[in-house]
Motif scaffolding. Sequence first.
Motif, PDB file in Angstrom:
ATOM      1  N   HIS A 238     -76.209 -21.954   2.857  1.00 41.10           N
ATOM      2  CA  HIS A 238     -75.976 -20.517   2.977  1.00 41.10           C
ATOM      3  C   HIS A 238     -74.675 -20.103   2.313  1.00 41.10           C
ATOM      4  O   HIS A 238     -74.550 -18.986   1.820  1.00 41.10           O
ATOM      5  CB  HIS A 238     -75.928 -20.121   4.460  1.00 41.10           C
ATOM      6  N   TYR A 239     -73.698 -20.997   2.351  1.00 41.83           N
ATOM      7  CA  TYR A 239     -72.377 -20.691   1.819  1.00 41.83           C
ATOM      8  C   TYR A 239     -71.885 -21.807   0.919  1.00 41.83           C
ATOM      9  O   TYR A 239     -72.212 -22.977   1.142  1.00 41.83           O
ATOM     10  CB  TYR A 239     -71.349 -20.543   2.954  1.00 41.83           C
ATOM     11  N   ALA A 240     -71.056 -21.415  -0.038  1.00 41.20           N
ATOM     12  CA  ALA A 240     -70.371 -22.371  -0.906  1.00 41.20           C
ATOM     13  C   ALA A 240     -68.891 -22.034  -0.890  1.00 41.20           C
ATOM     14  O   ALA A 240     -68.516 -20.859  -0.926  1.00 41.20           O
ATOM     15  CB  ALA A 240     -70.912 -22.280  -2.330  1.00 41.20           C
ATOM     16  N   ALA A 241     -68.058 -23.064  -0.847  1.00 38.28           N
ATOM     17  CA  ALA A 241     -66.614 -22.845  -0.834  1.00 38.28           C
ATOM     18  C   ALA A 241     -65.910 -23.929  -1.635  1.00 38.28           C
ATOM     19  O   ALA A 241     -66.354 -25.077  -1.673  1.00 38.28           O
ATOM     20  CB  ALA A 241     -66.085 -22.845   0.596  1.00 38.28           C
ATOM     21  N   VAL A 242     -64.817 -23.529  -2.278  1.00 40.82           N
ATOM     22  CA  VAL A 242     -63.895 -24.489  -2.855  1.00 40.82           C
ATOM     23  C   VAL A 242     -62.683 -24.513  -1.928  1.00 40.82           C
ATOM     24  O   VAL A 242     -62.252 -23.466  -1.437  1.00 40.82           O
ATOM     25  CB  VAL A 242     -63.465 -24.093  -4.290  1.00 40.82           C
ATOM     26  N   VAL A 243     -62.169 -25.706  -1.659  1.00 44.51           N
ATOM     27  CA  VAL A 243     -61.016 -25.871  -0.768  1.00 44.51           C
ATOM     28  C   VAL A 243     -59.927 -26.590  -1.546  1.00 44.51           C
ATOM     29  O   VAL A 243     -60.196 -27.605  -2.195  1.00 44.51           O
ATOM     30  CB  VAL A 243     -61.378 -26.713   0.476  1.00 44.51           C
ATOM     31  N   THR A 244     -58.707 -26.082  -1.475  1.00 42.53           N
ATOM     32  CA  THR A 244     -57.611 -26.738  -2.179  1.00 42.53           C
ATOM     33  C   THR A 244     -56.336 -26.717  -1.350  1.00 42.53           C
ATOM     34  O   THR A 244     -56.252 -26.038  -0.321  1.00 42.53           O
ATOM     35  CB  THR A 244     -57.371 -26.077  -3.560  1.00 42.53           C
ATOM     36  N   ASN A 245     -55.361 -27.446  -1.836  1.00 45.22           N
ATOM     37  CA  ASN A 245     -54.010 -27.430  -1.286  1.00 45.22           C
ATOM     38  C   ASN A 245     -53.131 -26.479  -2.091  1.00 45.22           C
ATOM     39  O   ASN A 245     -51.951 -26.334  -1.815  1.00 45.22           O
ATOM     40  CB  ASN A 245     -53.410 -28.840  -1.363  1.00 45.22           C
ATOM     41  N   HIS A 246     -53.706 -25.857  -3.115  1.00 41.49           N
ATOM     42  CA  HIS A 246     -52.926 -25.061  -4.059  1.00 41.49           C
ATOM     43  C   HIS A 246     -53.472 -23.643  -4.119  1.00 41.49           C
ATOM     44  O   HIS A 246     -53.929 -23.102  -3.122  1.00 41.49           O
ATOM     45  CB  HIS A 246     -52.969 -25.755  -5.430  1.00 41.49           C
ATOM     46  N   ARG A 247     -53.449 -23.021  -5.295  1.00 42.49           N
ATOM     47  CA  ARG A 247     -53.962 -21.660  -5.500  1.00 42.49           C
ATOM     48  C   ARG A 247     -55.114 -21.723  -6.494  1.00 42.49           C
ATOM     49  O   ARG A 247     -55.503 -22.799  -6.933  1.00 42.49           O
ATOM     50  CB  ARG A 247     -52.838 -20.767  -6.049  1.00 42.49           C
ATOM     51  N   TYR A 248     -55.615 -20.546  -6.856  1.00 44.65           N
ATOM     52  CA  TYR A 248     -56.727 -20.438  -7.800  1.00 44.65           C
ATOM     53  C   TYR A 248     -56.307 -19.594  -8.998  1.00 44.65           C
ATOM     54  O   TYR A 248     -55.487 -18.687  -8.861  1.00 44.65           O
ATOM     55  CB  TYR A 248     -57.943 -19.806  -7.114  1.00 44.65           C
ATOM     56  N   THR A 249     -56.905 -19.878 -10.157  1.00 45.18           N
ATOM     57  CA  THR A 249     -56.617 -19.063 -11.337  1.00 45.18           C
ATOM     58  C   THR A 249     -57.324 -17.717 -11.205  1.00 45.18           C
ATOM     59  O   THR A 249     -58.317 -17.594 -10.474  1.00 45.18           O
ATOM     60  CB  THR A 249     -57.123 -19.752 -12.621  1.00 45.18           C
ATOM     61  N   PRO A 250     -56.845 -16.692 -11.913  1.00 42.93           N
ATOM     62  CA  PRO A 250     -57.549 -15.401 -11.901  1.00 42.93           C
ATOM     63  C   PRO A 250     -59.009 -15.528 -12.340  1.00 42.93           C
ATOM     64  O   PRO A 250     -59.890 -14.864 -11.785  1.00 42.93           O
ATOM     65  CB  PRO A 250     -56.734 -14.553 -12.884  1.00 42.93           C
ATOM     66  N   ALA A 251     -59.266 -16.398 -13.311  1.00 37.81           N
ATOM     67  CA  ALA A 251     -60.654 -16.596 -13.767  1.00 37.81           C
ATOM     68  C   ALA A 251     -61.520 -17.148 -12.640  1.00 37.81           C
ATOM     69  O   ALA A 251     -62.668 -16.720 -12.455  1.00 37.81           O
ATOM     70  CB  ALA A 251     -60.680 -17.532 -14.969  1.00 37.81           C
ATOM     71  N   ALA A 252     -60.978 -18.088 -11.870  1.00 39.61           N
ATOM     72  CA  ALA A 252     -61.726 -18.651 -10.742  1.00 39.61           C
ATOM     73  C   ALA A 252     -61.991 -17.576  -9.700  1.00 39.61           C
ATOM     74  O   ALA A 252     -63.087 -17.489  -9.137  1.00 39.61           O
ATOM     75  CB  ALA A 252     -60.953 -19.820 -10.123  1.00 39.61           C
ATOM     76  N   GLU A 253     -60.988 -16.729  -9.437  1.00 39.39           N
ATOM     77  CA  GLU A 253     -61.165 -15.666  -8.436  1.00 39.39           C
ATOM     78  C   GLU A 253     -62.238 -14.677  -8.868  1.00 39.39           C
ATOM     79  O   GLU A 253     -63.051 -14.240  -8.053  1.00 39.39           O
ATOM     80  CB  GLU A 253     -59.831 -14.965  -8.188  1.00 39.39           C
ATOM     81  N   GLN A 254     -62.263 -14.345 -10.164  1.00 42.30           N
ATOM     82  CA  GLN A 254     -63.292 -13.423 -10.677  1.00 42.30           C
ATOM     83  C   GLN A 254     -64.678 -14.016 -10.524  1.00 42.30           C
ATOM     84  O   GLN A 254     -65.600 -13.373 -10.027  1.00 42.30           O
ATOM     85  CB  GLN A 254     -63.038 -13.156 -12.167  1.00 42.30           C
ATOM     86  N   LEU A 255     -64.828 -15.255 -10.987  1.00 43.48           N
ATOM     87  CA  LEU A 255     -66.137 -15.903 -10.940  1.00 43.48           C
ATOM     88  C   LEU A 255     -66.598 -16.092  -9.506  1.00 43.48           C
ATOM     89  O   LEU A 255     -67.775 -15.907  -9.189  1.00 43.48           O
ATOM     90  CB  LEU A 255     -66.079 -17.246 -11.677  1.00 43.48           C
ATOM     91  N   ALA A 256     -65.675 -16.421  -8.621  1.00 42.00           N
ATOM     92  CA  ALA A 256     -66.021 -16.620  -7.213  1.00 42.00           C
ATOM     93  C   ALA A 256     -66.551 -15.331  -6.595  1.00 42.00           C
ATOM     94  O   ALA A 256     -67.512 -15.341  -5.826  1.00 42.00           O
ATOM     95  CB  ALA A 256     -64.813 -17.119  -6.439  1.00 42.00           C
ATOM     96  N   SER A 257     -65.931 -14.207  -6.969  1.00 42.23           N
ATOM     97  CA  SER A 257     -66.357 -12.943  -6.351  1.00 42.23           C
ATOM     98  C   SER A 257     -67.753 -12.546  -6.812  1.00 42.23           C
ATOM     99  O   SER A 257     -68.523 -11.996  -6.038  1.00 42.23           O
ATOM    100  CB  SER A 257     -65.343 -11.837  -6.622  1.00 42.23           C
ATOM    101  N   THR A 258     -68.122 -12.856  -8.056  1.00 39.75           N
ATOM    102  CA  THR A 258     -69.456 -12.484  -8.531  1.00 39.75           C
ATOM    103  C   THR A 258     -70.515 -13.503  -8.137  1.00 39.75           C
ATOM    104  O   THR A 258     -71.705 -13.223  -8.224  1.00 39.75           O
ATOM    105  CB  THR A 258     -69.479 -12.296 -10.067  1.00 39.75           C
ATOM    106  N   ASN A 259     -70.098 -14.687  -7.697  1.00 38.45           N
ATOM    107  CA  ASN A 259     -71.055 -15.725  -7.310  1.00 38.45           C
ATOM    108  C   ASN A 259     -71.037 -16.030  -5.818  1.00 38.45           C
ATOM    109  O   ASN A 259     -71.618 -17.025  -5.385  1.00 38.45           O
ATOM    110  CB  ASN A 259     -70.778 -17.009  -8.100  1.00 38.45           C
ATOM    111  N   ASP A 260     -70.369 -15.176  -5.035  1.00 36.32           N
ATOM    112  CA  ASP A 260     -70.318 -15.371  -3.583  1.00 36.32           C
ATOM    113  C   ASP A 260     -69.830 -16.773  -3.210  1.00 36.32           C
ATOM    114  O   ASP A 260     -70.415 -17.442  -2.365  1.00 36.32           O
ATOM    115  CB  ASP A 260     -71.686 -15.114  -2.938  1.00 36.32           C
ATOM    116  N   VAL A 261     -68.772 -17.209  -3.865  1.00 35.02           N
ATOM    117  CA  VAL A 261     -68.142 -18.484  -3.528  1.00 35.02           C
ATOM    118  C   VAL A 261     -66.817 -18.181  -2.839  1.00 35.02           C
ATOM    119  O   VAL A 261     -66.032 -17.364  -3.326  1.00 35.02           O
ATOM    120  CB  VAL A 261     -67.914 -19.347  -4.792  1.00 35.02           C
ATOM    121  N   LEU A 262     -66.588 -18.815  -1.698  1.00 35.14           N
ATOM    122  CA  LEU A 262     -65.339 -18.628  -0.961  1.00 35.14           C
ATOM    123  C   LEU A 262     -64.270 -19.544  -1.543  1.00 35.14           C
ATOM    124  O   LEU A 262     -64.521 -20.725  -1.790  1.00 35.14           O
ATOM    125  CB  LEU A 262     -65.545 -18.964   0.516  1.00 35.14           C
ATOM    126  N   LEU A 263     -63.086 -18.996  -1.751  1.00 37.72           N
ATOM    127  CA  LEU A 263     -61.953 -19.781  -2.218  1.00 37.72           C
ATOM    128  C   LEU A 263     -60.996 -19.953  -1.053  1.00 37.72           C
ATOM    129  O   LEU A 263     -60.389 -18.985  -0.596  1.00 37.72           O
ATOM    130  CB  LEU A 263     -61.254 -19.085  -3.391  1.00 37.72           C
TER     131      LEU A 263
END
Length: 125
Positions: free
Chosen positions: A78-103
């Motif tokens: 039902h859900y997909a998420a990337v988990v990190t100890n750091h931050r995300y690039t703007p490109a990752a944030e854009q793609l995540a928002s259009t693909n319903d991926v949680l960062l």
Amino acid sequence: SGFSGNFTPTEFETFCAEQLRSSGWDSRVTLQSRDQGVDVIAEKGGIRVVLQCKLYSTPVGNKAVQEIAAGRSHEQAHYAAVVTNHRYTPAAEQLASTNDVLLLHYSDLTNLENVLIRNRANLPI
């Protein structure tokens, strides 16, 4: 057990699965040889979440987002998420928002249920 800056990537995956287990999720680390980009699968109350865990010293890019979006389909989650100890690039944030991926940051994992409720638009109910 807390986060360590000395974790290996595999230890970070195990740590993420343990964080989820501590808040009632049935979570397991996948076999790396055939994980399709999915490092951890977690289930609770009929909800299945797939996660890709990225232990990075730089911001995480959109390759991780692409892989976990595909992994969600592969695992019928039902859900997909990337988990990190750091931050995300703007490109990752854009793609995540259009693909319903949680960062997520790993500190979000013990509170994952509330994170999902805030993203209820995607819930299968």
